[in-house]
Every structure is written in structure tokens, then in C-alpha cells.
Write a protein that holds these residues in place. Structure first.
Motif: not given
Length: 307
Positions: A4-17, A61-75
Motif C-alpha cells: 500500500l503506498f501512501a503519499g500526496t505531493p509531487e515529491v512522493a511520486v518518484p517513490s511510487l514510480d 482519497k482521505a484526509s485521515q485514516v479513520d475506520e472506513a479507510v482502515q476497512a478499505t486498506i484491510q480489503d
């Protein structure tokens, strides 16, 4: 290895690639929601979201890792989560979801400059060497055990934008090496050692120049806040932004904040010790222009003093 990759700005793109190029299965990308950009405040996806869409990777897309986001990550069933400037804290309940935890790429040599602005503070404080660290996220702020590190020399002319761009690419290599070590069972987390320093998010007020400081300190601060939030001062109550400055070798009898034209035609400004020369300035509501052009219009035979 499912990542699972978590990142937002341009400086995170090289790591995803880099993770994709290394053959890891990036099962999903977690990034901040679309944000308004530009004068028209158009809702725009994050650079990481744009790149993930190009790579056909599912996006959360989420501003915080709440229960709903955690369930999606779990899946998504990730073996490990790789984080690069996501922009939100990961709660303890989420840390247990990936088998091998959450690995963060942080742009400093931890425990130096824990927090949101490590590159900026390294420049403001005049560090000669900086770098990047990978570590296992725990309940603290950038306090987890170190998995890997790399160093980067700081140039005197570096702005935060330039240094961060370099680190985003060299750090991507470090992140791939760290995830590969985890995959092979060779990772060896080591507790952080040494005195910690903090690098909280910089505010607009942090970017205001204090002309009573020495010239070298002023140059370091300006470099550290370029391009964001951007160095500024005021002239006759009006805000003036400007780009990086250079230390001036011109004879200086100027008071702190007093501006004048040097014999070489440059705009120099007095400081608490020495002077600096302005290359580019941006008056309120206008585009960036040369310091000489701005000074020609601003002086009109009168004294110009930065407040």
C-alpha cells in the motif's frame, strides 16, 4: 510483496514510480482528497493521485485514516505500507493491518528534524549534510526504529524546493531497498540514537525576514522557505515577496532593512551584519520581477526601507 503506498505531493511520486518499477505489487494508493488550486480554486487531485490513475492503481482519497479507510486498506490485503509525505498521522489501530507494518521515508537523518518540514529546517539552521531515513512508524512522531538511511550534501545555493527534489529521487532508491529487505526477511530495525530536533510546519510568519539578523542567517532562512511559504517583508505597509538572495561583497554602511543600489547595479539590503543582494521580488498582486526593475520604480529618489 503487496504494497500500500501512501503519499500526496509531487515529491512522493518518484517513490511510487520506483516501487512499481522494482516489481512490487502496489495494491492501492492512499492520498489526500482533491484540493482547490490556483486563482480560480479549481478542485485538483494530488500529484500522487494523478500518477496512480496513470498507472491504473486503485486510489483511496482521505484526509485521515479513520475506520472506513482502515476497512478499505484491510480489503486490499497489503503486506507492507510505504509512506512518503502523506500528510496525516496513522492511528495505532491502522498500524497493525499490514503484516510488516508501515514504513515511512522521511527527508532527514533521524532523530534530527522530526516533523513536517525537515528539509526547510536543515537549510534554515545551516546544516552541511542532510539525507533521508526509512523507519517503522509507531505511535510517536517520527520516533520509530530506523531501517535505512542515506546522506546528501547541502549546497550553499540550495532552496528547500531544490534540495527536496534531489532527496525525493535518492530517497526513492532507499525506500525500494528497504521494502526489498523486508520482503527478503533481511530488515533490521535499529532504535534511533542521539538528540532529537523538531521541524514543525512553517507558517507565513516564519517566512517573514528579520533584517536585524546577520546576512548569512537571512540567506539561510530565505532558502529554507523557498518556494513555500515564500520569503517576504513589507515596504510602507505593503507586502513584498522575493526569491533567494546572495551575500553582497559591496561596501556596506546600510542600516538593517535599508535598501540601495550598488555600483554594480544590484539592489542591496542592509542586515544586522553585512548586506544581501536581491535578485527577484514580487509586489502584492503582481508577477515576479527583477529587483533592479522594482527598485527603480519604488525609490523615485526616496529612501526604501524594509520593515
Amino acid at each position: 510483496m503487496r504494497v500500500l503506498f501512501a503519499g500526496t505531493p509531487e515529491v512522493a511520486v518518484p517513490s511510487l514510480d520506483a516501487l512499481v518499477a522494482a516489481g512490487f505489487h502496489v495494491v492501492a494508493v492512499l492520498t489526500r482528497p482533491d484540493a482547490p488550486l490556483g486563482r480560480k480554486r479549481v478542485m485538483t487531485p494530488s500529484p500522487v493521485a494523478v500518477r496512480a490513475a496513470e498507472l491504473n492503481i486503485p486510489i483511496i482519497k482521505a484526509s485521515q485514516v479513520d475506520e472506513a479507510v482502515q476497512a478499505t486498506i484491510q480489503d486490499a490485503m497489503p503486506d507492507v505500507a510505504a509512506v512518503v509525505a502523506f500528510g496525516a498521522l496513522v492511528p495505532e489501530s491502522a498500524l497493525r493491518i499490514p503484516l510488516h507494518g508501515w514504513v515511512n521515508l522521511h527527508f532527514s537523518l533521524l532523530p534530527s528534524w522530526r516533523g513536517a518540514s525537515p528539509v526547510q529546517y536543515a537549510l534554515i539552521n545551516g546544516d552541511d549534510i542532510t539525507g533521508a531515513s526509512t523507519f517503522l512508524i509507531d505511535a510517536g512522531l517520527d520516533t520509530g526504529p530506523i531501517l535505512g538511511a542515506m546522506t546528501e550534501s547541502v549546497k550553499a545555493s540550495d532552496t528547500a524546493g531544490e534540495l527536496l527534489t534531489r532527496l525525493s529521487h535518492s530517497g526513492a532508491v532507499l525506500l525500494v531497498q528497504t521494502v526489498a529487505a523486508i520482503d527478503k526477511g533481511l530488515a533490521n530495525p535499529v532504535p534511533q540514537v542521539g538528540d532529537a530536533t523538531l521541524a514543525p510546519k512553517l507558517s507565513i510568519d516564519d517566512a517573514r525576514v528579520n533584517w536585524k539578523q546577520p546576512a548569512i542567517s537571512i540567506r539561510r532562512r530565505i532558502n529554507g522557505v523557498t518556494p513555500e511559504p515564500g520569503a517576504w517583508t513589507t515596504v510602507e505597509g505593503q507586502r513584498l515577496k522575493f526569491g533567494p538572495v546572495e551575500l553582497s561583497e559591496a561596501p556596506n554602511a546600510l542600516l538593517p532593512g535599508q535598501a540601495a543600489r550598488s555600483e554594480a547595479g544590484l539592489v542591496i539590503v542592509g542586515t544586522g551584519s553585512g548586506a544581501v543582494s536581491l535578485r527577484q521580488v514580487q509586489p502584492a498582486g503582481k508577477k515576479m520581477m527583477s529587483g533592479a526593475d522594482w527598485f527603480r520604480g519604488a525609490s523615485h529618489g526616496k529612501e526604501v526601507v524594509f520593515e
